[in-house]
Design a protein around this motif. Structure first.
Motif, short mmCIF file in Angstrom:
data_model
loop_
_atom_site.label_atom_id
_atom_site.label_comp_id
_atom_site.label_asym_id
_atom_site.label_seq_id
_atom_site.Cartn_x
_atom_site.Cartn_y
_atom_site.Cartn_z
N LEU A 1 -2.49 0.13 0.89
CA LEU A 1 -2.79 1.03 2.00
C LEU A 1 -1.57 1.68 2.63
CD1 LEU A 1 -5.50 -1.03 3.94
CD2 LEU A 1 -5.81 0.71 2.18
N GLU B 1 -7.43 5.38 4.51
CA GLU B 1 -8.15 4.19 4.96
C GLU B 1 -7.46 3.50 6.14
OE1 GLU B 1 -9.23 4.76 0.63
OE2 GLU B 1 -7.46 4.98 1.91
N LYS C 1 -6.26 0.93 -5.19
CA LYS C 1 -6.63 1.67 -4.00
C LYS C 1 -6.46 0.84 -2.72
CE LYS C 1 -7.62 5.51 -5.99
NZ LYS C 1 -6.73 6.68 -5.78
N ASN C 2 -6.24 -0.45 -2.87
CA ASN C 2 -6.02 -1.30 -1.70
C ASN C 2 -4.57 -1.29 -1.22
OD1 ASN C 2 -8.61 -2.24 -1.08
ND2 ASN C 2 -8.53 -3.77 -2.72
N GLN D 1 -6.37 -6.03 0.76
CA GLN D 1 -5.57 -4.89 1.22
C GLN D 1 -4.09 -5.27 1.24
OE1 GLN D 1 -7.65 -4.75 4.87
NE2 GLN D 1 -9.18 -3.28 4.17
N ASP E 1 -8.70 9.96 13.54
CA ASP E 1 -9.77 9.68 12.59
C ASP E 1 -11.06 10.41 12.98
OD1 ASP E 1 -10.86 8.36 10.31
OD2 ASP E 1 -11.82 6.90 11.64
N MET F 1 -9.23 4.55 9.14
CA MET F 1 -10.54 3.92 9.20
C MET F 1 -10.44 2.49 9.73
SD MET F 1 -12.01 5.34 5.57
CE MET F 1 -13.44 4.27 5.66
N LEU F 2 -9.37 1.78 9.31
CA LEU F 2 -9.20 0.40 9.78
C LEU F 2 -8.94 0.36 11.28
CD1 LEU F 2 -7.15 -1.27 6.90
CD2 LEU F 2 -9.46 -1.85 7.65
N ASP G 1 -12.27 0.79 12.86
CA ASP G 1 -13.13 -0.39 12.70
C ASP G 1 -12.66 -1.57 13.54
OD1 ASP G 1 -14.67 1.05 10.96
OD2 ASP G 1 -13.76 0.21 9.14
#
Length: 755
Positions: free
Chosen positions: A154, A233, A151-152, A263, A114, A236-237, A240
């Motif tokens: 994933l 994403e 878009k959720n 999600q 990432d 990204m998760l 995060d």
């Protein structure tokens, strides 16, 4: 030489280029001590480095760009990709390498990806030990359609359907219990079950699921293939959530536990196509056999599609199918005149097998030398392995440049890492790991499922310069093992005279060692009620499948009869006393006389051949040292001579357990299984198949000693006439003997009529 490529069709107009992230590190220690010296993804799987199966599969699915993430042994991986052409201009895929030797988990690796900001669209996440022939098209299309609407959505996890508990156990896999919406395939619950077991009779589903779906489908027949189609994403998760270290146990469970964020993870089921991950030595053995048996087509040896290492180009295997025995051979194989190569075997280029040696159900690497009279069953030998005369090796893995001395014995589950030597006549116990890298200190805080630990790009075992208590990368021994390869102080009790190597202890519990062993899973005995926890006892009361599967009752009884009979032989018991001992087993297990006779006679047959690996040490002296080649007249004669010698002693004992023609027929059916190495005689190492060419003479010998009667043989033949063609193999072999009996019976009837 550039590798062949199985490339897909060119991209259609407007079609997005496909990108993959390949993790070239397992982040576990299950392949130690081998992975200390060579990365797991470069270990050969049926002669081909593991990572090449994954890369070639990605290429066949029109992957445009692949980022290979390297941690431990990064330089070795980079050199391999360069030497095999994967990173060359003009290759079918753009393969780029990302190196970070500081990463210790999959989560850290994905956070590093990432940070690099190289992923801009949906991508395929896969580990470098995945073997598959699936077409990703359907899964990618379903993922794209879901993403267009939501878009959720994933991640799409590719799951292999129809997996049984026995299949999981064969590969050492965990059990999974999943709940999903059957209409949308959305994953609602993901639970790992240790160890793998059958489908539970009950499952607890949270009530709130029913507010989101009209139906909930609970499945326990799905296996994670470690192939994931991900949205950007996902990376990204991971960035995060620094507590996300593992894809399944952290990311998947984390997303499912935070449903309020909306999600979603979905499941794509795989049915006929093949996909699995080589997570352990048990899986390594199982996947190798799947490749040999062609479940992974076109990625099978004789298609020669996969590149090797360095300048070796591609493999040069040809396939041979003779009497249902499937073998693969490369060029320049030298076989002794009386050498025997059995079923499901691959022989690498330049291998030499001496006279009288036997190799079956094994993968033999390149430039290996197997001595005269050696016996290798269910093994994996990498390159340049030397096996001395009369050595016996069973269900073990031997790395490059291993030497096994003459008459040595390697018992199942053993791993001999690079350059290990075993002295002449020495025996290596079951599940023993030996390495030239010394394990100076074992940390009790680690397990074999924990990180592999990158060693700053090291390409060879740690040097002897490593200070006591400090590893090669400077980490203190309180954090990890320390290693040494000083070449001194070898334990002669471990490696034998003039041997070399150190014992390597696994961190896992004994049950894990057995579960992940290179050897086939042993049969499990039933669990006593006192040994079960309250929950397990309640499950047993409710007829739920317990975590421990019971041993096949026939296999268990057969083992008891065999060991009791061998004890009677070794102790020189009078036959009347032997009858008492064996009859006691029959009564205790509520068995028939025919069961005793069947397993006594198969033990007698096994006494005509060298001892199988499972035979206890005190009984090995009862077995001959050499193996007759039953393909030759002299070998067949020797085998029958040995059998007749045994029957002259033990025929009276057999007669006492055969009370009727039906008993004799049942015994003949068991002999068929033994000679065909089927049922409970499969993978026992007893070489019963050597009796197949002399089956008719075997029956004749039993007939001559009054163990079999004419009526029983003819009854067996009559019953076999109604069997399927594949079940008439031994009937056809006995045709001349049966015809002789029939003619003798007719002549006897005519004589009676004349009188």
């Amino acid at each position: 030489m550039a590798p062949k490529k199985v490339s897909g069709a060119p991209l259609a107009a407007g079609e997005e280029p496909l990108t993959a992230v390949l993790l070239a590190d397992s982040f576990t220690q299950r392949f130690r001590p081998m992975s200390l010296e060579k990365p797991k993804v470069l270990l050969p799987l049926v002669g081909v480095p593991m990572i090449n199966y994954t890369l070639e599969w990605l290429a066949s699915n029109k992957m445009v760009k692949v980022y290979v993430f390297c941690c431990a042994h990064a330089e070795q991986v980079k050199q391999h990709l360069e030497s095999t052409g994967w990173t060359h201009d003009g290759a079918s895929m753009d393969v780029q390498v990302i190196v970070s030797t500081a990463c210790k988990t999959a989560g850290e690796a994905l956070r590093e990806v990432d940070i690099k900001d190289v992923i801009k669209s949906d991508f395929v996440l896969v580990s470098g030990d995945v073997v598959s022939n699936m077409d990703l098209g359907a899964a990618l299309e379903a993922h794209k359609m879901r993403r267009d609407k939501n878009k959720n959505a994933l991640m799409t996890m590719v799951m292999k359907a129809g997996i049984t508990a026995s299949q999981r156990r064969r590969r050492g896999d965990i059990g999974l219990t999943l709940a999903m919406d059957p209409k949308t395939r959305r994953l609602l619950r993901y639970e790992e079950v240790e160890p793998a077991r059958a489908m539970p009779k009950q499952a607890v589903i949270d009530a709130h699921f029913w507010g989101e779906a009209d139906e909930v489908e609970v499945r326990a027949d799905l296996a994670d293939t470690h192939i994931y189609i991900c949205a950007p994403e996902v990376l990204m998760l991971f960035s995060d959530n620094f507590d996300y270290q593992n894809v399944q146990r952290d990311f998947v469970l984390g997303v499912l536990s935070e449903e309020e964020l909306g999600q979603q993870i979905h499941i794509h089921e795989l049915f006929r196509e093949y996909a699995t991950c080589v997570q352990s030595l048990r899986a390594y053995d199982a996947v190798s056999r799947d490749i040999l048996q062609r479940w992974t087509f076109p990625f099978v040896p004789d298609t020669n599609l996969l590149p090797l290492s360095g300048s070796q180009g591609v493999s040069k295997y040809t396939m041979s199918l003779s009497q249902l025995e499937l073998t693969y051979r490369e060029d320049n194989i030298v076989l002794g005149r009386t050498a025997v190569v059995g079923h499901d075997t691959a022989l690498g280029q330049g291998t030499v097998i001496g006279d009288g040696a036997q190799v079956e159900a094994s993968v033999i690497g390149r430039d290996c030398h197997i001595g005269r009279g050696a016996h290798i069953t269910g093994c994996h030998l990498l390159d340049n392995v030397r096996v001395g005369d009369q050595a016996q090796i069973s269900h073990s893995l031997l790395c490059d440049n291993v030497h096994v001395g003459a008459e040595a014995m390697i018992f199942p589950g053993s791993v001999l890492s690079f350059r290990v030597r075993i002295g002449e006549g020495h025996q290596v116990e079951r599940n023993t790991n030996i390495s030239m890298c010394q394990q100076l200190q074992q940390s009790a805080s680690l397990s074999d499922d924990e990180l592999e630990y990158a060693r700053e790009g090291a390409t060879s075992p740690p040097s002897e310069a490593a200070a006591p208590g400090v590893s090669a990368n400077g980490t203190s021994s309180g954090q990890m093992d320390a290693f040494s390869a000083d070449g001194h102080g070898f334990d002669q009790q471990l490696v034998g005279p003039k041997g070399q190597g150190y014992r390597w202890h696994s961190h896992g519990a004994d049950v894990d060692v057995m579960r992940f062993s290179i050897a086939p899973p042993p049969p499990l005995r039933p669990v006593a009620a006192d040994d079960l926890s309250d929950e397990e006892s309640q499950a047993a009361t409710n007829d739920e499948a317990p975590d421990v599967q019971p041993m096949d009752p026939d296999a268990a009884f057969r083992r008891e009869v065999s060991e009791t009979f061998l004890r009677c032989v070794a102790m020189g018991y009078d036959q009347d006393l032997a009858v008492i001992e064996l009859n006691g087993l029959k009564i205790a297990e509520a068995r028939d006389f025919a069961d005793n006779a069947s397993y006594i006679v198969t033990t007698i047959l096994s006494l005509c051949l060298p001892a199988a690996p499972r035979v206890r040490e005190e009984y090995r002296k009862l077995f001959p040292a050499t193996t007759p080649d039953s393909r030759t007249p002299a070998g067949r004669s020797e085998l029958i001579t040995r059998l007749k010698a045994q029957l002259r002693t033990w025929a009276p004992l057999l007669q006492k357990f055969l009370r009727s023609a039906d008993d004799q027929v049942n015994m003949m059916l068991t002999i068929e299984e033994f000679c065909g190495e089927e049922g409970i005689f499969e993978n026992t190492g007893e070489q019963g198949r050597l009796f197949e060419p002399v089956f008719a003479q075997l029956l004749a010998a039993l007939y001559e000693q009054d163990v079999l009667e004419e009526d029983a043989v003819l009854q067996w033949a009559q019953e076999k006439e109604h069997a399927d063609e594949e079940d008439k193999v031994f009937l056809r072999k006995a045709e001349e003997f049966i015809q002789w009996l029939q003619e003798a019976e007719e002549e006897s009837d005519e004589d009676e009529d004349d009188e």
